[in-house]
Design an enzyme around this catalytic site. Structure first.
Site, PDB file in Angstrom:
ATOM      1  N   SER A   1       3.716  -1.975   2.877  1.00 26.84           N
ATOM      2  CA  SER A   1       3.702  -2.435   1.670  1.00 26.84           C
ATOM      3  C   SER A   1       4.476  -3.574   1.249  1.00 26.84           C
ATOM      4  CB  SER A   1       4.107  -1.559   0.600  1.00 26.84           C
ATOM      5  OG  SER A   1       4.315  -2.083  -0.789  1.00 26.84           O
TER       6      SER A   1
ATOM      7  N   ALA B   1      -4.232  -2.460  -4.335  1.00 27.67           N
ATOM      8  CA  ALA B   1      -5.503  -1.916  -4.578  1.00 27.67           C
ATOM      9  C   ALA B   1      -5.210  -1.020  -5.995  1.00 27.67           C
ATOM     10  CB  ALA B   1      -6.208  -0.885  -3.596  1.00 27.67           C
TER      11      ALA B   1
ATOM     12  N   TYR C   1      11.200   3.890  -1.334  1.00 34.38           N
ATOM     13  CA  TYR C   1       9.998   3.487  -0.972  1.00 34.38           C
ATOM     14  C   TYR C   1       9.902   2.125  -0.124  1.00 34.38           C
ATOM     15  CZ  TYR C   1       4.931   1.944  -1.959  1.00 34.38           C
ATOM     16  OH  TYR C   1       3.609   1.824  -1.639  1.00 34.38           O
TER      17      TYR C   1
ATOM     18  N   ASP D   1      -5.103  15.626   3.110  1.00 33.15           N
ATOM     19  CA  ASP D   1      -4.680  15.397   2.190  1.00 33.15           C
ATOM     20  C   ASP D   1      -3.873  16.704   1.685  1.00 33.15           C
ATOM     21  OD1 ASP D   1      -4.632  12.892  -0.491  1.00 33.15           O
ATOM     22  OD2 ASP D   1      -3.866  14.892  -0.991  1.00 33.15           O
TER      23      ASP D   1
ATOM     24  N   LYS E   1       8.769   1.681   3.711  1.00 32.59           N
ATOM     25  CA  LYS E   1       7.711   0.691   4.114  1.00 32.59           C
ATOM     26  C   LYS E   1       8.372  -0.377   5.159  1.00 32.59           C
ATOM     27  CE  LYS E   1       4.285   2.492   1.884  1.00 32.59           C
ATOM     28  NZ  LYS E   1       3.396   3.177   2.557  1.00 32.59           N
TER      29      LYS E   1
HETATM   30  N1  LIG Z   1      -2.048   0.896  -4.449  1.00 29.47           N
HETATM   31  C1  LIG Z   1      -1.510   0.015  -3.873  1.00 29.47           C
HETATM   32  O1  LIG Z   1      -1.432  -1.139  -4.466  1.00 29.47           O
HETATM   33  C2  LIG Z   1      -0.517  -0.033  -2.785  1.00 29.47           C
HETATM   34  C3  LIG Z   1       0.368  -1.174  -2.552  1.00 29.47           C
HETATM   35  C4  LIG Z   1       1.109  -0.957  -1.133  1.00 29.47           C
HETATM   36  C5  LIG Z   1       0.808   0.031  -0.492  1.00 29.47           C
HETATM   37  N2  LIG Z   1       0.457   1.167  -0.801  1.00 29.47           N
HETATM   38  C6  LIG Z   1       0.226   2.085   0.041  1.00 29.47           C
HETATM   39  O2  LIG Z   1      -1.044   2.740   0.373  1.00 29.47           O
HETATM   40  C7  LIG Z   1      -1.285   4.035   0.612  1.00 29.47           C
HETATM   41  C8  LIG Z   1      -2.280   4.520  -0.165  1.00 29.47           C
HETATM   42  O3  LIG Z   1      -1.927   4.289  -1.341  1.00 29.47           O
HETATM   43  P1  LIG Z   1      -2.882   4.747  -2.664  1.00 29.47           P
HETATM   44  O4  LIG Z   1      -2.561   3.734  -3.859  1.00 29.47           O
HETATM   45  O5  LIG Z   1      -4.215   5.064  -2.512  1.00 29.47           O
HETATM   46  O6  LIG Z   1      -1.964   6.151  -2.952  1.00 29.47           O
HETATM   47  P2  LIG Z   1      -2.554   7.563  -3.875  1.00 29.47           P
HETATM   48  O7  LIG Z   1      -1.016   8.181  -4.479  1.00 29.47           O
HETATM   49  O8  LIG Z   1      -3.582   7.282  -4.702  1.00 29.47           O
HETATM   50  O9  LIG Z   1      -3.021   8.539  -2.929  1.00 29.47           O
HETATM   51  C9  LIG Z   1      -1.947   9.015  -1.807  1.00 29.47           C
HETATM   52  C10 LIG Z   1      -2.475  10.093  -1.464  1.00 29.47           C
HETATM   53  O10 LIG Z   1      -1.549  10.826  -0.346  1.00 29.47           O
HETATM   54  C11 LIG Z   1      -1.475  12.157  -0.622  1.00 29.47           C
HETATM   55  N3  LIG Z   1      -0.306  12.715   0.072  1.00 29.47           N
HETATM   56  C12 LIG Z   1       1.053  12.764  -0.542  1.00 29.47           C
HETATM   57  N4  LIG Z   1       1.918  13.175   0.222  1.00 29.47           N
HETATM   58  C13 LIG Z   1       1.243  13.901   1.532  1.00 29.47           C
HETATM   59  C14 LIG Z   1       1.548  14.718   2.456  1.00 29.47           C
HETATM   60  N5  LIG Z   1       2.759  14.944   2.598  1.00 29.47           N
HETATM   61  N6  LIG Z   1       0.443  14.933   3.360  1.00 29.47           N
HETATM   62  C15 LIG Z   1      -0.566  14.411   3.187  1.00 29.47           C
HETATM   63  N7  LIG Z   1      -1.093  13.844   2.104  1.00 29.47           N
HETATM   64  C16 LIG Z   1      -0.321  13.566   1.119  1.00 29.47           C
HETATM   65  C17 LIG Z   1      -1.501  12.512  -2.137  1.00 29.47           C
HETATM   66  O11 LIG Z   1      -1.917  13.635  -2.499  1.00 29.47           O
HETATM   67  C18 LIG Z   1      -2.430  11.443  -2.394  1.00 29.47           C
HETATM   68  O12 LIG Z   1      -3.870  11.920  -2.529  1.00 29.47           O
HETATM   69  C19 LIG Z   1       0.204   4.427   0.395  1.00 29.47           C
HETATM   70  O13 LIG Z   1       0.942   4.561   1.561  1.00 29.47           O
HETATM   71  C20 LIG Z   1       0.723   3.533  -0.510  1.00 29.47           C
HETATM   72  O14 LIG Z   1       2.318   3.593  -0.220  1.00 29.47           O
HETATM   73  C21 LIG Z   1      -0.522   1.311  -2.012  1.00 29.47           C
END
Ligand SMILES: NC(=O)c1ccc[n+]([C@@H]2O[C@H](COP(=O)([O-])OP(=O)(O)OC[C@H]3O[C@@H](n4cnc5c(N)ncnc54)[C@H](O)[C@@H]3O)[C@@H](O)[C@H]2O)c1
Length: 311
Positions: free
Chosen positions: A145, A189, A157, A42, A161
């Site tokens: 996503s 989530a 975004y 991270d 995706k």
């Molecule tokens: N939460 C949802 O419902 C949802 C829905 C569809 C897709 N997603 C995808 O799931 C994945 C995780 O989502 P989440 O909700 O847990 O996200 P989140 O924002 O809680 O966590 C993402 C993490 O990625 C890290 N990050 C960002 N840029 C980075 C980089 N350049 N190098 C290394 N780390 C980096 C951030 O510091 C953060 O800790 C993402 O790809 C998101 O797009 C999430």
């Protein structure tokens, strides 16, 4: 888990990107709970350390990696090799989001979202691939996503995706030849990212109760396992429910002659709903279109018609 044997990851090494919080943290914790040694990547080093503490506190093995996936993915992959000597699993989870009208949004911000979410994933995949091939049971799970279908005010975004979806489906075909299984997930989530997206407390409550991040980790952990043969597919996954996700077409509409006026005259037919035909791969789309206009090609074209199109 009554009566079920636990999926064992003893001897396996995994990288989870963006594992400092949200889903990534849960993926790291769950993979480690089944015996995988995990590189917790991270860009936020403090949060990555917290995840490693959660893993080691539960008796697992993990190391911190705070490289930016966009600019230092080679170093990230090297962390796995230096710490554990091999790499079997990559969960390409890191991604960022930012909202704004396309034509008003700062261009640098637009590209930062796209590049973190897509270019970063490409770079990690590129550097990981030789090691995944060497593993013999390499697994890559890419996080897309449902935004890939298009989301107003979220163009960067959504585009990133969609790119992940196309990349993953293509890479899955190449990976098949070298023993690397590539899968795509479209998760939902309750994480900090979603908290930003939904302000309505009623929706927040439902998401919190039904869509824990750890539920997605269960699905990811299954896809990542060396005995899992399902791959080259995309899945919606949220809570205890998942669905295979495929591109489909409505009935084809044919005009008498290829003129703009003919299409104008047939627009209402084209816009009608009807039975959906799933097209699991680009080759199915190509084949269906050729056979529709030239039925004699049905017997001629191989089932995998992409080979004919040179794709
Ligand atoms: N939460 C949802 O419902 C949802 C829905 C569809 C897709 N997603 C995808 O799931 C994945 C995780 O989502 P989440 O909700 O847990 O996200 P989140 O924002 O809680 O966590 C993402 C993490 O990625 C890290 N990050 C960002 N840029 C980075 C980089 N350049 N190098 C290394 N780390 C980096 C951030 O510091 C953060 O800790 C993402 O790809 C998101 O797009 C999430």
């Amino acid at each position: 888990m009554a009566g079920e044997s636990v999926l064992d990851f003893e001897g396996r090494v995994a990288i989870v990107t963006g594992a400092g919080q949200g889903m990534g943290r849960e993926h790291a914790v769950m993979l480690a709970s089944r015996g995988a040694r995990v590189v917790v990547n991270d860009i936020n080093e403090g949060r990555a350390k917290e995840t490693v503490e959660a893993v080691t506190g539960a008796g697992g093995t993990a190391v911190v990696d705070s490289h930016d996936i966009v600019t230092a993915s080679a170093e990230l992959v090297q962390t796995a090799i230096d710490a554990f000597g091999r790499l079997d699993i990559v969960v390409n989870n890191a991604g960022i989001n930012a909202y704004g009208r396309f034509w008003e949004m700062d261009a640098d911000l637009w590209w930062r979202v796209f590049n973190t979410s897509f270019q970063g994933l490409v770079q990690v995949a590129r550097h990981a691939m030789p090691h995944l091939i060497e593993s013999g049971t390499g697994r890559m799970i890419n996080v897309s996503s449902n935004a890939l279908m298009g989301l107003p005010n979220d163009t960067s975004y959504a585009a990133a995706k969609a790119a992940i979806w196309g990349l993953g489906n293509s890479l899955a075909g190449e990976g098949r030849e070298v023993g690397v299984q590539v899968s795509t997930i479209l998760p939902v989530a309750w994480t900090p990212m979603l908290e930003d997206a939904f302000a309505d407390p009623v929706i927040q409550q439902v998401l919190r109760e039904n869509f824990p991040a750890s539920a997605v980790s269960a699905f990811v952990t299954w896809l990542a396992h060396q005995d899992t043969t399902v791959h080259g597919q995309a899945f919606e996954i949220g809570g205890v429910a998942a669905a295979r996700t495929v591109f489909s077409v409505l009935p084809r509409v044919q005009v008498a002659e290829a003129t703009p006026e003919e299409w104008a005259a047939n627009a209402s037919t084209l816009m009608q709903d009807g039975e959906l035909t799933p097209l699991p791969a680009a080759s199915d789309s190509f084949r269906a279109q050729v056979v529709n206009l030239a039925p004699e090609m049905d017997a001629y074209l191989p089932a995998d018609a992409a080979n004919v199109s040179g794709n």
